[in-house]
Design an enzyme around this catalytic site. Structure first.
Site: not given
Ligand code: GUN
Length: 281
Positions: A53, A97, A120
């Protein structure tokens, strides 16, 4: 008939080029879109995700910070950190995350993020905005699926879409997005008695369960569009989705591969959301 593949890498490249251009325009006005990625603990998969990311941001000219903390971080300290990021003018998007360590209440942390920075799309305000058709951030994975349907010029009006899976992150928001585009939507899940009877009626199927071979060729109407959100490993350790790709591609009209389908689109939509958060300032 062999299904046409919807290439998530190619579409991502196209959308990310647009993000790069819009980011440059914004920078010329003195605003650099910024994303804070908060990671607590050492979960190996999470470490890979957050690295990807942060790198994707850098590649498109966005500012990004990796906010890394030991898994001993208290909930109070994490909430204080979120509060600081909410007030940081250089940060337009905040992503925590998941999963968080068990001593931290994930929902409480997500609700602490300012909805204006919830790129998100997991905040209750974002979920409510999606449900009511108000402006807000859409969760990145289902948003990416919608972009894939858009990329093939698919008109959902009057079509029957079947979503397999009812998670807050994919299944439920996916169903709402399809509904907003005037599809008739059915959500199937582990307690659905006859999944095949449902999927055989579908013009569009989104498989988002996290289990291999949830969808096989005998369950698909010829010509249907099949979107595979699954991310699993087979016996040889190879990445595979929820769909039996080899069988289903002989029946479907369109299909998304794994890898190279929905996966790259998720990060792309995170960039889009972060850019839009900065554009809204
Ligand atoms: N953990 C697994 N997929 C995601 C996601 O799309 N966003 C976040 N914040 N954590 C995750």
């Amino acid at each position: 008939m062999t299904a046409q593949k919807i290439d998530g890498n190619a579409l991502s490249q196209k959308l990310r080029a647009d993000v790069t251009t819009r980011t440059a325009t914004l920078k010329a006005k003195g605003i650099t879109p910024g994303l804070a990625v908060v990671l607590v603990g050492e979960n190996p998969a999470s470490q890979v995700y957050v690295r990807n990311k942060v790198k994707a941001c850098q590649d498109s000219g966005l500012h990004s910070v990796l906010d890394k903390h030991p898994d001993t971080l208290s909930e109070v300290a994490l909430l204080a950190r979120i509060d600081a990021l909410n007030h940081d003018a250089s940060i337009h998007g905040i992503l925590v995350q998941l999963p968080l360590p068990p001593h931290i209440d994930s929902q409480k942390v997500i609700e602490a993020i300012s909805p204006a920075k919830d790129v998100d799309g997991f905040h209750i305000a974002s979920a409510g905005a999606l449900m009511t058709g108000m402006p807000g951030f859409w969760p990145c994975t289902p948003y990416g699926c919608m972009k894939m349907l858009e990329s093939i010029g698919y008109n959902l009006k009057g079509k029957h879409a079947v979503v397999i899976g009812r998670s807050n992150i994919v299944g439920k928001p996916m169903a709402l997005m399809l509904l907003q585009k005037n599809a008739t939507v059915t959500i199937c899940h582990s307690a659905t008695p006859d999944l095949k009877a449902m999927t055989l009626q579908a013009d569009v199927i989104v498989a988002a369960v996290g289990k291999r071979n949830v969808l096989t060729a005998d369950m698909v109407k010829p010509g249907a569009v099949v979107i595979d959100v699954g991310m699993n490993r087979n016996e040889e350790g190879k990445l595979c989705g929820d769909v039996d790709f080899v069988g289903v591609e002989k029946v479907a009209g369109y299909i998304t591969p794994v890898p190279g389908g929905v996966g790259p689109m998720t990060i792309t939509m995170l960039l889009v959301n972060t850019l839009e958060a900065a554009e809204r300032v």
